[in-house]
Scaffold this motif. Structure first.
Motif, PDB file in Angstrom:
ATOM      1  N   GLU A 264       0.875  -1.024   0.024  1.00 20.36           N
ATOM      2  CA  GLU A 264      -0.045   0.106   0.091  1.00 20.36           C
ATOM      3  C   GLU A 264       0.821   1.228  -0.021  1.00 20.36           C
ATOM      4  O   GLU A 264       0.497   2.388  -0.646  1.00 20.36           O
ATOM      5  CB  GLU A 264      -0.901  -0.156   1.390  1.00 20.36           C
ATOM      6  N   ILE A 265       2.181   1.327   0.717  1.00 22.76           N
ATOM      7  CA  ILE A 265       3.049   2.528   0.659  1.00 22.76           C
ATOM      8  C   ILE A 265       3.614   2.510  -0.702  1.00 22.76           C
ATOM      9  O   ILE A 265       3.570   3.771  -1.064  1.00 22.76           O
ATOM     10  CB  ILE A 265       4.123   2.281   1.655  1.00 22.76           C
ATOM     11  N   VAL A 266       3.703   1.494  -1.430  1.00 19.95           N
ATOM     12  CA  VAL A 266       4.292   1.524  -2.745  1.00 19.95           C
ATOM     13  C   VAL A 266       3.249   2.314  -3.625  1.00 19.95           C
ATOM     14  O   VAL A 266       3.479   3.143  -4.414  1.00 19.95           O
ATOM     15  CB  VAL A 266       4.667   0.337  -3.384  1.00 19.95           C
ATOM     16  N   ARG A 267       1.995   1.743  -3.473  1.00 22.01           N
ATOM     17  CA  ARG A 267       0.850   2.394  -4.278  1.00 22.01           C
ATOM     18  C   ARG A 267       0.634   3.951  -3.905  1.00 22.01           C
ATOM     19  O   ARG A 267       0.431   4.660  -4.662  1.00 22.01           O
ATOM     20  CB  ARG A 267      -0.630   1.705  -3.840  1.00 22.01           C
ATOM     21  N   ARG A 268       0.771   4.246  -2.717  1.00 18.45           N
ATOM     22  CA  ARG A 268       0.748   5.590  -2.398  1.00 18.45           C
ATOM     23  C   ARG A 268       1.755   6.478  -2.899  1.00 18.45           C
ATOM     24  O   ARG A 268       1.642   7.683  -3.269  1.00 18.45           O
ATOM     25  CB  ARG A 268       0.806   5.750  -0.614  1.00 18.45           C
ATOM     26  N   ALA A 269       3.040   5.809  -3.016  1.00 21.17           N
ATOM     27  CA  ALA A 269       3.972   6.691  -3.592  1.00 21.17           C
ATOM     28  C   ALA A 269       3.883   6.703  -5.225  1.00 21.17           C
ATOM     29  O   ALA A 269       4.044   8.058  -5.710  1.00 21.17           O
ATOM     30  CB  ALA A 269       5.777   6.010  -3.254  1.00 21.17           C
ATOM     31  N   GLU A 270       3.333   5.798  -5.653  1.00 17.75           N
ATOM     32  CA  GLU A 270       3.106   6.049  -7.113  1.00 17.75           C
ATOM     33  C   GLU A 270       1.969   7.066  -7.212  1.00 17.75           C
ATOM     34  O   GLU A 270       2.221   7.925  -8.204  1.00 17.75           O
ATOM     35  CB  GLU A 270       2.726   4.648  -7.683  1.00 17.75           C
ATOM     36  N   GLU A 271       1.135   6.990  -6.391  1.00 15.13           N
ATOM     37  CA  GLU A 271      -0.046   7.919  -6.528  1.00 15.13           C
ATOM     38  C   GLU A 271       0.613   9.447  -6.411  1.00 15.13           C
ATOM     39  O   GLU A 271       0.257  10.393  -6.927  1.00 15.13           O
ATOM     40  CB  GLU A 271      -1.146   7.903  -5.618  1.00 15.13           C
TER      41      GLU A 271
END
Ligand code: PMP
Length: 353
Positions: A264-271
């Protein structure tokens, strides 16, 4: 009433204060570089569960499983990790144990002011090295100030500039660490483009301390938990200079649980990278100069910063002047969640109409 101040160290008698403020609940708050999202689902569950044991003191050593879990996550030995109530406190702790009265603490300016405050709080001297005209840190200037200094700090990405070090980190650390304790502050690490980090250098044997935090991408700013990665010998000294209990059990449990939500943190960073690009594009299209950012905020220089901040505030969008960070002419705009981007862009249009 003030006579009692005679008992206080002279350098502490005029203390700086930091006002956070409390904007209306419906405001879009983009002034404190907070993560756009809160605790991850597993962290929320751990907080609820941990609250039931609120009568118990925390366990600062195993950190409720966080020491082992984070060591695995980072691929470092558990003995390299020191926790604190925010990475901010760990930076101040290192300044306190390495730079006493008269000690020099070198850092970039505009920059994160607490390193200078920490120096002064200990009777030390804050040595501010101007950033380059494009906002990047002057690595040569910082290294040149290292002889005679106690601590040299480099934040990458840096606050408020958003700039990050793409080249020369290893050379800078090798040079500056001959003279002073080198801190690489990576509070915004998760948002930065892939590249060499202070932790890579530490693993390769460099003499450096790396600071990271659960406050930003991990969404735990309010719980206060950050960590330092360093030599076990220095860690032992630093730990002994802390109080017994500094990080709450809830913060330890929440951070430990969030490690299982690392995707989820990777997803947040991509967003964040997508929204940051859209924000930068909008600023460019509206003729507002900005520095390319590697963090979750963008440093812009509108023609009239005060009027720009007020116009955004009139639309319910709160951003921050960088005056307190050493540059009165710029404005720091947090990168919102994708769902809030239209609101920010609309406010930008009205502020630059
Ligand atoms: N370093 C930098 C460069 C920061 O901008 C911040 C937060 N504003 C911190 C450290 C500290 O974050 P925390 O204490 O919440 O971990």
């Amino acid at each position: 009433m003030e006579a009692i101040l005679r008992h206080v160290h002279p350098w502490l008698r005029e203390a700086p204060s930091f006002v956070v403020g409390d904007p209306p609940a419906d405001a879009l708050r983009l002034d404190l570089n907070e993560g756009a999202y809160g605790p991850t689902p597993r962290a929320l569950a751990a907080i609820a569960d941990g609250a039931l044991r609120g009568n118990r003191y925390p366990d600062p050593e195993a950190a409720h499983g966080l020491r082992a879990g984070l060591a695995k996550h980072l691929d470092v030995d558990p003995s390299w990790l020191l926790f604190g109530p925010g990475s901010n406190t760990l930076g101040s702790l290192l300044v306190r144990i390495c730079a006493g009265e008269g000690g020099r603490v070198v850092y970039s300016w505009p920059g994160f002011p607490t390193y200078g405050w920490s120096a002064r709080r200990n009777g030390g001297i804050a040595v501010a090295v101007p950033t380059l005209p494009d906002g990047r840190d002057d690595l040569a200037g910082l290294a040149a100030a290292a002889p005679g200094a106690s601590v040299v700090v480099l934040a990458t990405p840096a606050n408020p500039t958003g700039r990050y070090v793409a080249d020369g980190l290893a050379e800078f650390v090798a040079e500056a660490s001959k003279h002073a304790l080198v801190i690489v502050d990576e509070a915004y690490y998760e948002y930065a483009p892939a590249g060499p980090s202070g932790l890579d250098l530490l693993r390769d044997g460099a003499e450096v301390v790396v600071l990271r935090t659960f406050s930003k991408a991990w969404g735990l700013a309010g719980l206060r938990i950050g960590y330092a990665i360093m030599s076990p010998a220095l860690r032992a000294v630093a730990r002994s200079a802390q109080d017994t209990f500094e990080v709450s059990a809830l913060a330890f449990r929440a951070a430990e649980a969030s490690l299982q939500d690392a995707a989820e943190i990777v997803r947040r960073a991509e967003e964040n990278a997508r929204v940051r690009a859209a924000l930068q594009e909008a600023l460019g299209a509206r003729g507002v100069p900005f520095w390319e950012s590697g963090a979750n905020f963008v440093c812009a220089s509108p023609a009239e910063p005060a009027a720009f901040i007020a116009a955004l505030a009139a639309e319910g969008v709160i951003v921050r002047s960088t005056a307190a960070f050493g540059d009165p002419d710029r404005v720091r705009i947090g990168v919102p969640a994708e769902g809030d981007l239209p609101r920010l862009l609309a406010a930008l249009r009205s502020a630059t109409a």
